[in-house]
Design a protein around this motif. Structure first.
Motif, PDB file in Angstrom:
ATOM      1  N   SER A 145       0.820  -1.201   0.000  1.00 30.14           N
ATOM      2  CA  SER A 145       0.000   0.000   0.000  1.00 30.14           C
ATOM      3  C   SER A 145       0.861   1.261   0.000  1.00 30.14           C
ATOM      4  N   ASP A 168       1.992   2.117  -3.485  1.00 29.46           N
ATOM      5  CA  ASP A 168       0.881   2.723  -4.232  1.00 29.46           C
ATOM      6  C   ASP A 168       0.686   4.179  -3.843  1.00 29.46           C
ATOM      7  N   SER A 195      -5.422   2.963  -3.362  1.00 27.96           N
ATOM      8  CA  SER A 195      -4.601   1.819  -2.977  1.00 27.96           C
ATOM      9  C   SER A 195      -5.463   0.731  -2.360  1.00 27.96           C
ATOM     10  N   LYS A 197      -8.358  -0.418  -5.174  1.00 23.29           N
ATOM     11  CA  LYS A 197      -8.083  -0.736  -6.569  1.00 23.29           C
ATOM     12  C   LYS A 197      -6.709  -1.342  -6.842  1.00 23.29           C
ATOM     13  N   TYR A 198      -5.645  -0.816  -6.222  1.00 26.35           N
ATOM     14  CA  TYR A 198      -4.298  -1.169  -6.651  1.00 26.35           C
ATOM     15  C   TYR A 198      -3.557  -2.185  -5.796  1.00 26.35           C
ATOM     16  N   CYS A 199      -3.753  -2.201  -4.502  1.00 22.59           N
ATOM     17  CA  CYS A 199      -2.925  -3.047  -3.632  1.00 22.59           C
ATOM     18  C   CYS A 199      -3.429  -4.493  -3.637  1.00 22.59           C
TER      19      CYS A 199
END
Length: 142
Positions: free
Chosen positions: A56, A59, A116, A119-121
């Motif tokens: 995280s 990100d 983060s 969506k991303y982590c």
């Protein structure tokens, strides 16, 4: 499809050395064993919490740099609560984001953390498969 591979080797008693895809190595040990109290390394479950924070953090800092809102410092504390029964795993995980700086752009910080988390982590998503994950953002002037 992307793949990662690690190799873990038994080094002594309840200690293991594990590499990662970049070739760097770390030591893991049984945290319950008093003999390992002076070992420089990680217990496997604690390493999971560090992986969550690292994923995280990467990100969030990347997103904030793109938003031109980089804080002076960032500290992430992850607290995991294990089940009582075996196999013991994290059932509740709390992620506290601590941002430091005098000119923090709070709206951008909140947006970066939310991106983060939602969506991303990928590590965060893996944790959500077996634990309740909560997050909190803290702002500190320095």
């Amino acid at each position: 499809m992307d793949k990662n591979k690690t190799t873990t080797v038994w080094t002594q008693k309840e200690q293991f050395e594990s590499d990662n895809p970049s070739g760097h190595k770390l030591t893991m040990y049984a945290t319950a064993n008093e003999e390992n109290k002076d070992t420089v390394g990680y217990g496997p479950k604690a390493l999971m919490l560090s992986s969550l924070a690292g994923c995280s953090a990467l990100d969030v800092i990347s997103l904030l740099e793109k938003m031109r809102a980089k804080p002076k410092d960032l500290k992430i504390e992850v607290t995991g609560e294990l089940t009582d029964e075996h196999p013991r795993y994290y059932k509740n995980v709390k992620v506290d984001y601590h941002f430091y700086g005098n000119d923090l752009q709070l709206d951008k910080i909140e947006k970066a953390v939310n991106l983060s988390v939602t969506k991303y982590c990928g590590v965060m998503e893996m944790f959500r498969q077996f634990a309740t994950v909560t997050t909190e953002i803290h702002h500190h002037t320095s």
